[in-house]
Write a protein that holds these residues in place. Sequence first.
Motif, PDB file in Angstrom:
ATOM      1  N   ILE A  17      57.959 -29.653 -59.028  1.00 51.79           N
ATOM      2  CA  ILE A  17      56.546 -29.388 -58.764  1.00 51.79           C
ATOM      3  C   ILE A  17      55.680 -30.478 -59.374  1.00 51.79           C
ATOM      4  O   ILE A  17      54.765 -31.005 -58.735  1.00 51.79           O
ATOM      5  N   SER A  18      55.968 -30.842 -60.610  1.00 48.92           N
ATOM      6  CA  SER A  18      55.189 -31.860 -61.304  1.00 48.92           C
ATOM      7  C   SER A  18      55.215 -33.188 -60.552  1.00 48.92           C
ATOM      8  O   SER A  18      54.168 -33.815 -60.338  1.00 48.92           O
ATOM      9  N   LYS A  19      56.389 -33.624 -60.124  1.00 48.02           N
ATOM     10  CA  LYS A  19      56.507 -34.894 -59.403  1.00 48.02           C
ATOM     11  C   LYS A  19      55.746 -34.861 -58.082  1.00 48.02           C
ATOM     12  O   LYS A  19      55.039 -35.804 -57.735  1.00 48.02           O
ATOM     13  N   SER A  20      55.889 -33.762 -57.345  1.00 48.30           N
ATOM     14  CA  SER A  20      55.220 -33.661 -56.047  1.00 48.30           C
ATOM     15  C   SER A  20      53.705 -33.674 -56.184  1.00 48.30           C
ATOM     16  O   SER A  20      53.012 -34.391 -55.457  1.00 48.30           O
ATOM     17  N   VAL A  21      53.176 -32.894 -57.107  1.00 49.89           N
ATOM     18  CA  VAL A  21      51.726 -32.821 -57.277  1.00 49.89           C
ATOM     19  C   VAL A  21      51.202 -34.128 -57.883  1.00 49.89           C
ATOM     20  O   VAL A  21      50.121 -34.598 -57.520  1.00 49.89           O
ATOM     21  N   LEU A  25      48.191 -36.242 -56.184  1.00 46.90           N
ATOM     22  CA  LEU A  25      46.928 -36.501 -56.880  1.00 46.90           C
ATOM     23  C   LEU A  25      46.823 -37.910 -57.431  1.00 46.90           C
ATOM     24  O   LEU A  25      45.747 -38.337 -57.836  1.00 46.90           O
ATOM     25  N   ASP A  26      47.939 -38.615 -57.489  1.00 47.20           N
ATOM     26  CA  ASP A  26      48.014 -39.919 -58.135  1.00 47.20           C
ATOM     27  C   ASP A  26      47.583 -39.810 -59.594  1.00 47.20           C
ATOM     28  O   ASP A  26      46.838 -40.642 -60.110  1.00 47.20           O
ATOM     29  N   LEU A  61      49.562 -25.735 -63.786  1.00 51.40           N
ATOM     30  CA  LEU A  61      49.501 -27.184 -63.628  1.00 51.40           C
ATOM     31  C   LEU A  61      48.322 -27.727 -64.412  1.00 51.40           C
ATOM     32  O   LEU A  61      47.257 -27.116 -64.433  1.00 51.40           O
ATOM     33  N   SER A  62      48.521 -28.868 -65.047  1.00 48.81           N
ATOM     34  CA  SER A  62      47.424 -29.505 -65.772  1.00 48.81           C
ATOM     35  C   SER A  62      47.571 -31.022 -65.724  1.00 48.81           C
ATOM     36  O   SER A  62      48.674 -31.540 -65.609  1.00 48.81           O
ATOM     37  N   TYR A  63      46.426 -31.677 -65.788  1.00 46.08           N
ATOM     38  CA  TYR A  63      46.429 -33.144 -65.839  1.00 46.08           C
ATOM     39  C   TYR A  63      45.097 -33.613 -66.421  1.00 46.08           C
ATOM     40  O   TYR A  63      44.125 -32.870 -66.441  1.00 46.08           O
ATOM     41  N   MET A  64      45.087 -34.841 -66.890  1.00 49.53           N
ATOM     42  CA  MET A  64      43.886 -35.478 -67.400  1.00 49.53           C
ATOM     43  C   MET A  64      43.424 -36.486 -66.356  1.00 49.53           C
ATOM     44  O   MET A  64      44.192 -37.368 -65.975  1.00 49.53           O
ATOM     45  N   GLU A  65      42.191 -36.336 -65.888  1.00 48.78           N
ATOM     46  CA  GLU A  65      41.674 -37.293 -64.923  1.00 48.78           C
ATOM     47  C   GLU A  65      41.472 -38.643 -65.609  1.00 48.78           C
ATOM     48  O   GLU A  65      41.034 -38.713 -66.746  1.00 48.78           O
TER      49      GLU A  65
END
Length: 69
Positions: A17-21, A25-26, A61-65
Amino acid sequence: MSNQLMTLSKSQLETLISKSVSEYLDEDVECNVRHTDIPNIDDVDKVGLDNKRTMTFKADLSYMETDRV
């Protein structure tokens, strides 16, 4: 017929999931999977009676823009 969903571990799901998202989102995305449920996991003999395979889980899911210039 085997249920291949039964072979996926929590960490494998998180990675997939992490790799796909992340690619979508790049951005580098972290995934935490919880509450996995695979019906028929205790009744493997009956899995062959139905071709439908189901797995349910919750994913955070989480990420830093990052600023792009």
